[in-house]
Structures are given as structure tokens and as C-alpha cells.
Design an enzyme around this catalytic site. Sequence first.
Site, short mmCIF file in Angstrom:
data_model
loop_
_atom_site.label_atom_id
_atom_site.label_comp_id
_atom_site.label_asym_id
_atom_site.label_seq_id
_atom_site.Cartn_x
_atom_site.Cartn_y
_atom_site.Cartn_z
N HIS A 27 0.89 -0.93 0.43
CA HIS A 27 0.08 -0.36 -0.14
C HIS A 27 1.07 0.95 -0.34
CE1 HIS A 27 -3.98 -2.32 0.49
NE2 HIS A 27 -3.26 -2.37 1.14
N ASP A 29 1.74 1.86 -2.99
CA ASP A 29 2.68 2.56 -4.79
C ASP A 29 1.99 3.41 -4.91
OD1 ASP A 29 0.21 0.67 -4.54
OD2 ASP A 29 0.92 -0.48 -6.48
N SER A 60 -11.38 -18.44 -22.08
CA SER A 60 -11.15 -18.53 -20.33
C SER A 60 -10.69 -19.77 -20.18
CB SER A 60 -11.41 -17.42 -19.90
OG SER A 60 -11.07 -17.93 -18.67
N GLY A 115 -4.09 -12.35 -4.08
CA GLY A 115 -3.26 -11.10 -3.55
C GLY A 115 -1.49 -11.66 -4.39
N LEU A 116 -2.64 -11.67 -5.57
CA LEU A 116 -1.12 -12.63 -6.47
C LEU A 116 -0.78 -12.39 -7.89
CD1 LEU A 116 -0.02 -16.32 -4.82
CD2 LEU A 116 1.12 -13.77 -4.20
N GLU A 151 -6.92 -0.94 -15.57
CA GLU A 151 -7.59 -1.63 -14.82
C GLU A 151 -8.42 -0.41 -13.89
OE1 GLU A 151 -6.32 -4.31 -11.14
OE2 GLU A 151 -5.34 -4.67 -12.72
N ASP A 163 2.11 -3.89 -9.23
CA ASP A 163 1.75 -5.89 -10.12
C ASP A 163 2.65 -5.72 -11.58
OD1 ASP A 163 0.92 -5.52 -7.31
OD2 ASP A 163 -1.41 -5.67 -8.19
C1 GLA Z 1 -2.88 -4.27 -4.60
C2 GLA Z 1 -2.55 -3.52 -6.12
C3 GLA Z 1 -1.09 -2.90 -6.03
C4 GLA Z 1 -0.35 -2.38 -4.79
C5 GLA Z 1 -0.99 -3.51 -3.42
C6 GLA Z 1 -0.66 -3.40 -2.46
O1 GLA Z 1 -1.81 -5.55 -5.45
O2 GLA Z 1 -2.76 -3.51 -7.36
O3 GLA Z 1 -0.92 -1.59 -7.26
O4 GLA Z 1 -1.34 -1.36 -4.14
O5 GLA Z 1 -2.57 -3.57 -3.72
O6 GLA Z 1 0.70 -3.32 -1.64
#
Ligand code: GLA
Length: 368
Positions: A27, A29, A60, A115-116, A151, A163
Site C-alpha cells: 500500500h 505504490d 478463458s 493477492g498474487l 484497471e 503489479d
Molecule cells: C494491489 C494493487 C497494488 C498495490 C497492492 C498493495 O495488489 O494492485 O497496486 O496497491 O494492492 O500493496
Amino acid sequence: MTFEQLYGAPPDVRASAPGRVNLIGEHTDYNGGYVLPTTIPQRTVVELRPRHGGAVRVFSADIGQPPIGYIAGAEVRHGRWIDYVEGITWALTRDGFAVGGADIRIESAVPLGSGLSSSAALEIALLRALREAFALPIDDVQMARLGQRAENEFVGAPVGLMDQMACTLAGDGEALFLDTRSLEWSVVPMPASVELVVVTSGVAHHHAKGDYRTRRAECEEAARRLGVAQLRDLGAGDLDRAMRLPEPLGRRARHVVTEDDRVLAAVAALRAGDAAELGRLFYASHESMRDDYEVSIPEIDLLVELARSVPDVYGARLTGGGFGGAVVMLARPGRGREVAHAIAADYAARTGQRPTVLIPQSAVGGRP
Ligand code: GLA
């Protein structure tokens, strides 16, 4: 179904991009700060063949429904996975890049909602395929920005740039040290003194939903009240002032300021191969996300606590946006697999959730 079975001819282009796991710098970026992600072995693969006219068909393999059709240049948001694809051709068209029709097949080994960065992996794999098929003059950083724009402005998820930059720029076994304000970046090799472990919690998150957006707004409000453009502009000396802001703005700012410092310390520890220091920074980052930033959940906290009780683990923390997802751990080399499976089994027994050990991989091919 294969590309040929779907569309009657083989693809012209095949491109892929990896998921990412953030080592530290969470958090930060969208606050102009530092991040330190690395890639995971699981990838998203896009096969593509251009067509005459503007019709696009997208299949898909992970969803398995018949191909979805739309017209390049006339994209419409539906609130479904196809938005990530339409968002990319929308962003390219808006920037003046000529994208025509195409048949597309997507297959991903990056788990969704963990979260990946399954979304960034899809965006970058698709951009790579389109770049090759339509000879688009775009470089890697432009590609990352196009993915983020798709996005932010099309899908409606207000994410930062970490990301996409990680998926585009980091190679296997490399961490990407990125200053998200200047976009200066360098790669740091992962040291042999630690083994990376990633265990998912089985609890999925959804970024387009409110919590991520709320955190972002809180950071902007804290920066405004403290008279800086972004929280990146604050240092440890500003924390007393920040903590006098109304709750919870001070704690949000404290997370960002201390997390930025932890990234810099982690880069030094990574370069020195200092596993103990990296582990300490991981735990400190997790505590800050749990207590100050409040993006963890009890299941993730449990995974971190289970890791803490294992001597062969140096550190563990929630990775990614939070509210579910996965935990990244650093283990003693050679011990990762055993440690990860023991922690996952204990966690499953206590919560009834279905965790997955993504790293180290147990099978060739990356499918969890
Ligand atoms: C998500 C968002 C990133 C970043 C993270 C937290 O993955 O896509 O831009 O903000 O959360 O670090």
C-alpha cells in the site's frame, strides 16, 4: 479446449506473464513510495490470432464457457472477468494504437483473488500478445501503465502500478526495487540464504470493492491535511504531527511512512543476504498492516502466527492488497516445502479453509 479446437486454426502468437508476490512495500505504490515485489513461477498464457475486421472472441480455459465476443474500439464494461480484456484493447485504442479483431485463448495458473496479481498477469500477457501480433511500438514501462489504466479507468479498480511493473520487468529469481514516484527501478537477485514460501489462505479478496478504495482515500486525506502531495513526502520526523490527525488517518500515514523505510532496509538486507533482518522486517510489516493499516483478517494473522512458531521460518507477512489472499514467508533454504505444508495443514485443521502451497511448487507446470 485447445485454440485449434475453438477457432479452427492454430494461434499466430503465444505470450505469457507471471503473477507476482510482493516481498515488502504494501500500500505504498499509490502513495508514491517504494515497493519490492518478485515474480512467481505460475504464469498466464495468451494465445492469439488476428482476424479481419474488429471482432474479438475471447475464451478463458479457467472459466470454460463459450468464447465471449466484442468489437475492438467499442468496448463495454460488464462487471465481469472479460472487462480485463476489453479494458486492454480500450486503453490501447485510446492511446492511438491500432488494434484489430482477434481470436484469443487465455489459460492461467495464477490463482484468482489471492493477492498474487492474476489481473496484472493477464493484462501483461495480453499486451505482449497484442504487441507482437499488431507490431505495436510500446515498451515495457508503457505496457505496465496501459495495464494500470485499463484497471483504473475501465474495470474500475483504483490500483497502483506495482503489479504491472513487477509482471513486466522482474525476471525469475529477481526482486524489483521500484520507486513508484520516479519509476526508477533496479533488480536485486534473491539471495541463496532464504527460500521463498507462499501459502494462500483460501479467503479471496476483491479489489474493485470498497476497502482498497477507502484506504486510498484515507491516505489522500492524510496527505492533504499534512500539507504534502503524497505520504511519500513524509519522514519519521513527521509522525508525531501525523498521529495528531483524527483517527484513523494518523495510523494510515504511520504505516506508509514506516513501510517505505522497511523497503529500503529490506533492499539492503537482500543485497547482504541477511535472512534474520529480512525476517524481522517481514513481521514488522505484517504488524503494521494488521494494526495501523487494518487490511489483514484473522485467517491471515493465524497463518503468520503459525509461521512465527516454526524455527526454520525467518519471517512472514500478508502479501498484496489484503482482506484475504496469501502469506509470503522466508524459510531456511531446503526447508521451505516441509515448513509450508506443515503450516498449511495446521491452518486448515484450525479454520476449515483450503490453503494452497504455491511456492515451493509441488508439481511441474505451475498448476496448484
Ligand atoms: C494491489 C494493487 C497494488 C498495490 C497492492 C498493495 O495488489 O494492485 O497496486 O496497491 O494492492 O500493496
